[in-house]
Design a protein around this motif. Structure first.
Motif, PDB file in Angstrom:
ATOM      1  N   SER A   1      46.704  23.764   1.732  1.00 45.82           N
ATOM      2  CA  SER A   1      46.424  24.214   0.370  1.00 45.82           C
ATOM      3  C   SER A   1      45.021  23.801  -0.066  1.00 45.82           C
ATOM      4  O   SER A   1      44.277  24.601  -0.651  1.00 45.82           O
ATOM      5  N   MET A   2      44.651  22.562   0.236  1.00 51.55           N
ATOM      6  CA  MET A   2      43.316  22.085  -0.137  1.00 51.55           C
ATOM      7  C   MET A   2      42.228  22.870   0.594  1.00 51.55           C
ATOM      8  O   MET A   2      41.210  23.249   0.002  1.00 51.55           O
ATOM      9  N   GLN A   3      42.446  23.127   1.891  1.00 51.31           N
ATOM     10  CA  GLN A   3      41.452  23.877   2.661  1.00 51.31           C
ATOM     11  C   GLN A   3      41.327  25.315   2.154  1.00 51.31           C
ATOM     12  O   GLN A   3      40.212  25.856   2.091  1.00 51.31           O
ATOM     13  N   ASN A   4      42.451  25.933   1.794  1.00 48.50           N
ATOM     14  CA  ASN A   4      42.387  27.293   1.245  1.00 48.50           C
ATOM     15  C   ASN A   4      41.571  27.322  -0.047  1.00 48.50           C
ATOM     16  O   ASN A   4      40.736  28.210  -0.257  1.00 48.50           O
ATOM     17  N   GLN A   5      41.821  26.341  -0.918  1.00 45.74           N
ATOM     18  CA  GLN A   5      41.090  26.283  -2.180  1.00 45.74           C
ATOM     19  C   GLN A   5      39.604  26.040  -1.934  1.00 45.74           C
ATOM     20  O   GLN A   5      38.743  26.670  -2.561  1.00 45.74           O
ATOM     21  N   LEU A   6      39.296  25.119  -1.009  1.00 45.61           N
ATOM     22  CA  LEU A   6      37.894  24.798  -0.734  1.00 45.61           C
ATOM     23  C   LEU A   6      37.173  25.982  -0.105  1.00 45.61           C
ATOM     24  O   LEU A   6      36.029  26.303  -0.476  1.00 45.61           O
ATOM     25  N   THR A   7      37.838  26.638   0.840  1.00 38.23           N
ATOM     26  CA  THR A   7      37.209  27.807   1.472  1.00 38.23           C
ATOM     27  C   THR A   7      36.962  28.907   0.448  1.00 38.23           C
ATOM     28  O   THR A   7      35.902  29.536   0.430  1.00 38.23           O
ATOM     29  N   GLY A   8      37.945  29.139  -0.437  1.00 40.51           N
ATOM     30  CA  GLY A   8      37.757  30.137  -1.486  1.00 40.51           C
ATOM     31  C   GLY A   8      36.611  29.771  -2.421  1.00 40.51           C
ATOM     32  O   GLY A   8      35.818  30.628  -2.808  1.00 40.51           O
ATOM     33  N   ALA A   9      36.528  28.461  -2.768  1.00 41.33           N
ATOM     34  CA  ALA A   9      35.446  28.030  -3.654  1.00 41.33           C
ATOM     35  C   ALA A   9      34.082  28.205  -2.986  1.00 41.33           C
ATOM     36  O   ALA A   9      33.111  28.628  -3.629  1.00 41.33           O
ATOM     37  N   LEU A  10      34.008  27.880  -1.690  1.00 36.18           N
ATOM     38  CA  LEU A  10      32.737  28.036  -0.985  1.00 36.18           C
ATOM     39  C   LEU A  10      32.329  29.505  -0.898  1.00 36.18           C
ATOM     40  O   LEU A  10      31.150  29.845  -1.049  1.00 36.18           O
ATOM     41  N   LYS A  11      33.312  30.370  -0.627  1.00 43.22           N
ATOM     42  CA  LYS A  11      32.995  31.798  -0.569  1.00 43.22           C
ATOM     43  C   LYS A  11      32.547  32.305  -1.934  1.00 43.22           C
ATOM     44  O   LYS A  11      31.631  33.128  -2.036  1.00 43.22           O
ATOM     45  N   GLN A  12      33.207  31.809  -2.983  1.00 40.35           N
ATOM     46  CA  GLN A  12      32.828  32.225  -4.326  1.00 40.35           C
ATOM     47  C   GLN A  12      31.413  31.758  -4.661  1.00 40.35           C
ATOM     48  O   GLN A  12      30.625  32.498  -5.240  1.00 40.35           O
ATOM     49  N   LYS A  13      31.087  30.519  -4.272  1.00 40.17           N
ATOM     50  CA  LYS A  13      29.731  30.017  -4.519  1.00 40.17           C
ATOM     51  C   LYS A  13      28.701  30.836  -3.736  1.00 40.17           C
ATOM     52  O   LYS A  13      27.595  31.092  -4.217  1.00 40.17           O
ATOM     53  N   GLU A  14      29.090  31.222  -2.524  1.00 41.67           N
ATOM     54  CA  GLU A  14      28.163  32.044  -1.734  1.00 41.67           C
ATOM     55  C   GLU A  14      27.940  33.398  -2.411  1.00 41.67           C
ATOM     56  O   GLU A  14      26.811  33.898  -2.487  1.00 41.67           O
ATOM     57  N   ARG A  15      29.033  33.975  -2.908  1.00 49.03           N
ATOM     58  CA  ARG A  15      28.895  35.252  -3.607  1.00 49.03           C
ATOM     59  C   ARG A  15      28.074  35.090  -4.883  1.00 49.03           C
ATOM     60  O   ARG A  15      27.265  35.966  -5.232  1.00 49.03           O
ATOM     61  N   LEU A  16      28.273  33.965  -5.565  1.00 48.41           N
ATOM     62  CA  LEU A  16      27.497  33.715  -6.774  1.00 48.41           C
ATOM     63  C   LEU A  16      26.012  33.585  -6.451  1.00 48.41           C
ATOM     64  O   LEU A  16      25.155  34.050  -7.206  1.00 48.41           O
TER      65      LEU A  16
END
Length: 466
Positions: free
Chosen positions: A224-239
């Protein structure tokens, strides 16, 4: 080995098994002593049967019988009369008497331990119950050294056996722990290290597979933590990518708006009354758009500029916002009202406050229009000794549950279909840059109300991160 889980488990298991064996050793030695003494009584009783068969036996035979029984003499009580059945010289006086007929477990353990500790040769009397109702009691006199030697041999064998059992058990448990506990933990650690090397790669997210409940729960929590972190990193990359694109668009848009600004200057000179009335608003809108583009180009520092404080009448920017929104309403039945005291002046950054109030009014207007029902939007303002307060109230359908849970979170707190949630997040940060706060007072099926609080002291002003 002491630094590894399995190594410590091996040592602790060995120690605990040895402690358990020691607890077994004490009563075992006491039991061995009791059996040893009972055996001597049994042999003595058998030896005395020879005398019962023949009142007179030769001295050599008597000596042989006593040596076979391991005693110096035998006394048998039959019919309330004690009779010395076999006899031989006693090398020293009798030191103690032990009665095995009513001996408790504690007594047997105490006597056994005292015999192990005492290394002196002593003569003792032992009393017991004859076998097969052969009399009322039987007592013998014997020396203690053979008994102590037998107890030491027995104890040594017990300790050696205990050591072998403990080591064998510890090794089995060591292998089991390595297989069923340490191995899965090592696998989780390997997954964590692999994921840390490339957290953006979703293929490296752990897939729970442990059979142990606790380990599986740990794997699921890590997943769960890795899914959240990966999603956050992808979101930051998109940002980051979005920021680059917006900067380019803003650069070109600023040039276009600058040209439009030049044309509006010409329009202001028109003699048409309608043009003369609308031209200033158009100029102000284009000017704000140019400033916004310039701020976006400065966004590379990842912060809004500190608010430029000035005193101004809040009714002016509220009126501009409402006039702009009335144009956007078109044929929809949405009414606007203002409840602002005449002459209310506050100290803030007028451009940033315009953006905040404009965002709240625009959200309210879009929410009401989406229902295709009549609605009203009211902007009110007031003050007390410490704060200025501005509220934006609407009669719309209220905020969705997801928007309430992530109200000021970018890309998660959108209040309308297709919204990004950036507006409210930026608005809150702008107000916090003034040292104030933007809060949701209420939202339900009867409408929504947001509240802006601005402090009258500027001690808390700081740049705003967005």
């Amino acid at each position: 080995m002491m630094n590894s889980l399995s190594g410590r488990f091996l040592i602790l298991t060995t120690v605990f098994v040895m402690l358990a064996e020691i607890l077994i050793f004490v009563p075992s030695v006491a039991r061995f002593r009791e059996d040893y003494l009972l055996l001597r009584l049994e042999r003595a009783q058998i030896a005395s049967l020879a005398l019962l068969a023949d009142d007179m036996i030769e001295a050599d035979l008597e000596t042989e019988l006593l040596a076979s029984a391991g005693v110096f003499n035998v006394v048998l009580r039959r019919d309330e009369v004690s009779q010395l059945m076999l006899n031989s010289p006693i090398p020293s006086p009798i030191d103690r008497t032990f009665d095995l007929r009513d001996a408790t477990a504690w007594t047997l353990i105490r006597d056994a331990m005292s015999r192990l500790v005492d290394s002196e040769e002593r003569i003792v009397r032992v009393i017991g119950q004859p076998l097969r109702d052969g009399g009322l009691l039987i007592e013998v006199t014997m020396e203690t050294m053979p008994l102590r030697a037998a107890m030491i041999d027995y104890g040594r064998n017990i300790l050696v056996l205990s050591a072998v059992i403990s080591i064998f058990t510890a090794v089995l448990l060591f292998l089991a722990v390595r297989r069923f506990l340490v191995g899965p933990i090592r696998g989780v650690v390997d997954h964590m290290q692999s994921y840390a090397a490339a957290p953006e790669d979703a293929r490296r997210i752990i897939q729970p597979a442990a059979g142990v409940t606790e380990l599986r729960e740990a794997e699921e929590a890590l997943q769960s933590m890795q899914n959240q972190l990966t999603g956050a990193l992808k979101q930051k990359e998109r940002l980051a990518q979005l920021g680059g694109a917006v900067a380019k668009v803003s650069h070109d848009l600023r040039n276009i708006l600058t040209s439009a600004q030049l044309f509006t200057d010409r329009i202001e000179a028109s003699d048409d009354p309608l043009v003369a009335r609308l031209a200033p608003k158009l100029v102000n809108s284009i000017t704000r758009a140019v400033h916004l583009c310039e701020s976006t180009l400065a966004f590379g520092k990842a912060e809004e500029p500190a608010p430029s404080l000035d005193r101004f009448a809040v009714a002016g920017i509220v009126s501009d916002i409402i006039d702009s929104e009335r144009l956007a309403v078109a044929e929809h039945d949405v009414s606007f009202s203002e409840d602002i005291p005449a002459g209310l002046v506050l100290r803030a950054d007028s451009e940033q406050l315009y953006r905040v109030i404009g965002n709240l009014v625009r959200n309210a207007r879009q929410a009401i229009v989406a229902t295709k029902k009549p609605g009203e939007i009211c902007v009110a303002a007031g003050e007390d000794d410490t704060h200025w307060e501005i509220t934006v109230t609407d009669t719309g359908p209220g905020l969705p549950k997801r928007a309430q849970e992530h109200l000021f979170t970018p890309f998660q707190g959108g209040v309308s279909k297709g919204g990004t949630g950036l507006g409210l997040a930026i608005a809150q940060e702008l107000i916090r840059g003034h040292g104030g706060d933007l809060t949701l007072n209420r939202t339900d099926e009867t409408g929504t109300q947001f509240c802006i609080l601005l402090p009258k002291s500027d001690a808390t002003l700081e740049p705003v991160e967005v």
